[in-house]
Design an enzyme around this catalytic site. Structure first.
Site, short mmCIF file in Angstrom:
data_model
loop_
_atom_site.label_atom_id
_atom_site.label_comp_id
_atom_site.label_asym_id
_atom_site.label_seq_id
_atom_site.Cartn_x
_atom_site.Cartn_y
_atom_site.Cartn_z
N TRP A 1 0.81 -1.22 0.00
CA TRP A 1 0.00 0.00 0.00
C TRP A 1 0.84 1.26 0.00
CZ3 TRP A 1 -4.37 -0.89 -1.98
CH2 TRP A 1 -4.96 -2.16 -1.83
N ASP B 1 -1.32 6.56 5.93
CA ASP B 1 -2.51 5.80 5.52
C ASP B 1 -2.82 4.79 6.62
OD1 ASP B 1 -4.35 4.02 4.53
OD2 ASP B 1 -3.20 3.50 2.74
N LYS C 1 -12.20 -1.36 6.86
CA LYS C 1 -11.49 -2.38 7.65
C LYS C 1 -11.89 -2.28 9.13
CE LYS C 1 -7.99 -2.24 4.10
NZ LYS C 1 -8.13 -3.54 3.44
#
Lengths: 361, 361
Positions: A102, A172, A196
């Protein structure tokens, strides 16, 4: 038929009491004689609901007043591209620390809009560790330093906030949002998708130090200008109302559980239980991440061979343990154990793992 | 407490059978032992659900094979900014025909990324008509011609597809998606947010002629590149799964109602009923839009004075007629009568209007 333990990496398990409330009021929300999906975002009922969610998030994360909290359409990837446009001019630099997939994605989506530099990367080691802070090549004039505190695919997590040397830290936190207390004042921006730890997919959150917005000097489409959302309570356009509402219920649930500190204690216990099952399996299960960088949220592990991994997934599913297949980039097994995964779910998994190892070891 | 008739402009009413199904399977979706909000978008169940929605939309709108159908995060405003980046290079021109607020918004969000020109505008007349086609100043070299077939705030609708003179026609159909048959092959792009005729907010649809993508020559963040979504079945990143699922149920409902043709007949009758109540009120109710441009979806009207408009809204709400307040830009009353509004709802509204006029006239 009944609900199983869902270890999916995202979209992911939601607290069952939240789902029950959504179900109960799906056709008639509060006194509105309509579904929450059907009411105007400009009506008092939804504005109150939205404001309550912001208030609860500010309380749960102890967000200082000099930070905006933005509720935006989309996910973390879209938001990373927007942040690049909003936090720096085209000639400005930004540094990146890469500890997994990511972080790479954020770099790809930010680099067309600014001068991106990799300050440190753990790629050569297959993303199984966090590069030693002493070796980071930081540019003190960078507009920001970007990193990913938890990498869902590689299962690598920072357990401390790194020193960014005075440059605003942009993180993030899609996969570790509210998973433990976090000192927001150490960051320039915390951002992430909701799907999530916080709610359904299609909603992204940005917590942004106020002085960082509106300084980029670009001519942006107004809808890309985060300051427009900040000035309009995230209602510059129609927000994803249903996802925002569910997120609000999740935050109420987190409060009822005892807040970020209680989540952190519980998440620490869940992770310890699972890693000790892996480490105590005599090598049948293997996690290859440097122990100090092991994620509390996503636990990837391997079996001795692919045939047994396949059997593991099949039997696990039959035993009511879902979503355990590892990401195709690394293979193997992955258990995502976000806030909504109860300790009983992790216990059921480790019991299953012990039994499986006995039968297939 | 019971459900009322909801005339909200968007988010808007959804078909009640759809909401009942969502409610019934909220905790356990199909055989998944989890909510549809909790399952992975990469799992078979969700991929099948997503593909069915695309198949149904293609069938309902008779979308030719040389068009992509994209399911995207966000709404029409974000999508307009992305389309500007995807359909033209920075030096290319695009023409705009303005018939209301949303056409202006699209222009604002597209113009930082290309050379925008207003080819025709009805602004001087207060957006109560459609500029005569003969007077449009089209640039034959424009990358596209943008217009808004239905303007929700001003209540102005094109009842025919304009001749764009060979330039690809790009239309924001957020508010008239699937409200009647539409010849997709006449368009370069049809796009819009889902939250009026198709589902909850937070999901946008783009129907794009395949040859128009990937020609812009810009270096875009990959997440802004629509071709990446096209090549990945709209799963280049995590899509708004719940909204996509609800949209799929709405499409099944539209099919069960008889498809676009049946919706068009029903919507035509609903609009005729409401406009004739307005026109037959002896001037008590007034709609100021040129009759040939009156919207079938959004019907704004005025009472003799603001005091009576206020009383109208209050009494309507008490009578179970919700969301009738006009947009602040034009004031007055506005009834949005999208696909999910039954004819009984419009009948209840016109009955109430007659009664109100009798008592307050």
């Amino acid at each position: 038929m009944s609900r199983a333990f869902n270890f999916s990496a995202g979209p992911a398990a939601l607290p069952e009491p939240v789902l029950r409330q959504v179900q109960a009021e799906l056709l008639e929300w509060q006194g509105e004689r309509a579904s929450v999906m059907e009411v105007s975002h400009r009506g008092k009922a939804f504005i109150d609901c939205a404001a309550a969610a912001e208030r609860d998030l500010r309380e749960l994360m102890a967000i200082p007043d000099d930070y905006y909290v933005l509720f935006l359409q989309g996910g973390a990837t879209t938001l990373s591209a927007l942040l690049a446009l909003n936090l720096a001019g085209p000639a400005q630099g930004a540094d990146f620390v890469l500890t997994g997939h990511w972080g790479e994605k954020a770099l790809e989506n930010m680099k067309p809009s600014l001068k991106a530099r990799v300050a440190a990367s753990a790629k050569d080691g297959g993303y199984t560790s966090i590069p030693d802070r002493a070796g980071w090549q930081l540019d003190p004039s960078a507009a920001f330093l970007h990193y990913t505190p938890n990498e869902t695919i590689h299962g690598v997590e920072f357990h401390d906030i790194p020193d960014a040397g005075g440059v605003p830290l942009v993180a993030d936190v899609s996969s570790n949002f509210l998973s433990r207390p976090m000192d927001v004042s150490r960051f320039g921006v915390l951002y992430g998708g909701a799907q999530k730890n916080l709610g359904p997919s299609g909603l992204a959150i940005a917590i942004v130090r106020k002085d960082l917005l509106g300084r980029h000097g670009r001519e942006l489409p107004p809808i890309f200008e985060l300051l427009n959302q900040a000035k309009n309570d995230s209602m510059f356009n129609t927000p994803p109302t249903f996802a925002w509402y569910v997120l609000g219920l999740v935050l109420q649930w987190v409060k009822a559980q005892g807040g970020a500190a209680a989540m952190g204690e519980r998440n620490g216990r869940k992770a310890a239980l699972l890693y000790s099952a892996i480490d105590g399996s005599g090598g049948f299960y293997r996690n290859t991440v440097q122990p100090s960088a092991r994620s509390w949220m996503n636990v990837p592990f391997f079996l001795p061979d692919e045939a047994r991994e396949k059997a593991f997934l099949k039997e696990a599913e039959a035993a009511g343990l879902l979503g355990l297949k590892g990401h195709r980039a690394v293979g193997g097994i992955r258990a995502s154990i976000y806030n909504a995964m109860p300790e009983a779910g992790v216990q059921a998994l480790v019991d299953f793992m012990a039994d499986f190892a006995r039968r297939h070891g």
